[in-house]
Write an enzyme that holds these catalytic residues in place. Structure first.
Site, mmCIF file in Angstrom:
data_model
loop_
_atom_site.group_PDB
_atom_site.id
_atom_site.type_symbol
_atom_site.label_atom_id
_atom_site.label_comp_id
_atom_site.label_asym_id
_atom_site.label_seq_id
_atom_site.Cartn_x
_atom_site.Cartn_y
_atom_site.Cartn_z
ATOM 1 N N HIS A 197 0.854 -1.200 0.000
ATOM 2 C CA HIS A 197 0.000 0.000 0.000
ATOM 3 C C HIS A 197 0.896 1.259 0.000
ATOM 4 O O HIS A 197 0.975 1.988 0.988
ATOM 5 C CB HIS A 197 -0.889 -0.050 1.242
ATOM 6 C CG HIS A 197 -2.070 0.864 1.204
ATOM 7 N ND1 HIS A 197 -1.983 2.201 0.870
ATOM 8 C CD2 HIS A 197 -3.382 0.635 1.464
ATOM 9 C CE1 HIS A 197 -3.183 2.736 0.944
ATOM 10 N NE2 HIS A 197 -4.047 1.805 1.295
ATOM 11 N N GLU A 203 -0.598 1.127 -5.564
ATOM 12 C CA GLU A 203 -0.457 -0.026 -4.675
ATOM 13 C C GLU A 203 -0.462 -1.321 -5.479
ATOM 14 O O GLU A 203 -1.527 -1.824 -5.838
ATOM 15 C CB GLU A 203 -1.636 -0.035 -3.688
ATOM 16 C CG GLU A 203 -1.898 1.316 -3.045
ATOM 17 C CD GLU A 203 -3.287 1.419 -2.396
ATOM 18 O OE1 GLU A 203 -3.858 0.384 -2.023
ATOM 19 O OE2 GLU A 203 -3.793 2.533 -2.274
#
Ligand code: BG6
Length: 300
Positions: A162, A267
């Protein structure tokens, strides 16, 4: 010393460039800073909690074994909180594995996870080992994950890095090489084919680009300059996220409130479907980030 360990974090400095370093928090094995030639490349909220009280808002939180919140009541990951438990568990520092380039490893097993939380995943019957390798080379920064099924029961999982990038002004930022990919817009709850040659950001953005070919290098471009060239191995999906005004306001750990202008999440992950690992099987994936590059338009 290229690698310095404190109680809570590990700092790697490039031996050939003291102005290039990476800082990893043991909590979540979250990379909270990547400085390249004196310049910070990742975004970290001013109010990010670094004390283990909640997942870090910024840097590179690790998402495992589920991305988002699983809506399938019959799936093992359904009882887990959003984005699973890897980002809110304290990982073990396994040490330095190579000197040049400098690489360090962190490990996570069921014993490191809050037991209440762990038992929510398949009633606590899944046994696993995660090994994260963080490598700082002269001009690239790589995070690699290995997931091994060390138990008897087969399990299914998602993985995602992330990654929060720091940008000067998100409205000047463009993201390349996602054209023609199938995209699921999480805000509209619709799937369509991306037609834009470059993505631009003028409102809340939350999309999953699926099965993006590995040869495609996603780039963040700002006023003609490449800020990031991203290479992926075994990570077919890419989530692109910016919370914009209202969503940022709703996140207590998001600061400053105008910070959404200075961040953009790209991500890479495997989130559109689950990866299945049977007993003894391993799965390895990585993202390699270069903080520059030539603009390269790759179409199908
Ligand atoms: C992104 C998701 O990956 O993470 C978004 O696509 C989500 O939907 C965002 O809002 C942040 O999640 P969290 O749990 O860190 O607030």
């Amino acid at each position: 010393m290229a690698v310095e360990e404190t109680d809570t974090q590990v700092i790697i400095t490039n031996p050939s460039d003291p102005n290039s370093s990476v800082t990893i928090l043991k909590y979540g094995a979250t990379v909270i800073s990547w400085i390249y030639k004196g310049e910070e490349k990742l975004w970290l909220s001013d109010d990010a909690k670094l004390d283990g009280s909640k997942p870090v808002r910024g840097g590179i939180p690790l998402v495992f074994p589920v991305f988002g919140k699983c809506k399938d009541a019959s799936h093992d990951t359904e009882p887990l909180p959003q984005h699973g438990f890897a980002r809110n568990s304290t990982w073990q520092f396994l040490g330095q594995v190579t000197e040049s380039p400098c690489a360090v490893q962190f490990g996570l097993g069921p014993e490191d996870v809050d037991q209440e939380l762990y038992k929510k995943w398949g009633k606590g019957r899944h046994d696993f080992t995660l090994v994260l390798t963080v490598t700082l080379a002269d001009d690239t920064f790589t995070t690699q994950i290995e997931v091994e099924n060390t138990g008897a029961s087969t399990f299914e999982f998602n993985w995602l890095f992330h990654t929060y990038y720091r940008v000067e002004d998100v409205t000047d930022s463009l993201v390349t090489n996602l054209m023609d990919s199938t995209c699921y817009d999480q805000l509209l709850a619709t799937t369509y084919q991306e037609k834009a040659p470059m993505l631009s950001f003028h409102e809340e953005f939350d999309r999953i680009y699926k099965k993006v070919e590995e040869e495609k290098h996603i780039q963040i471009v700002d006023k003609g300059k490449v800020l990031v060239t991203l290479e992926r191995e075994n990570l077919p999906d890419a989530v692109v996220w910016n919370p914009w005004i209202e969503k940022s306001k709703g996140m207590a750990d998001f600061a400053p409130k105008l910070g959404y202008m200075n961040m953009l999440c790209i991500e890479p992950g495997h989130v559109a479907d689950f990866i299945t690992l049977t007993r003894g099987e391993k799965w390895i994936a990585s993202q390699k980030i270069t903080p520059f590059g030539e603009i390269r338009v790759q179409t199908d």
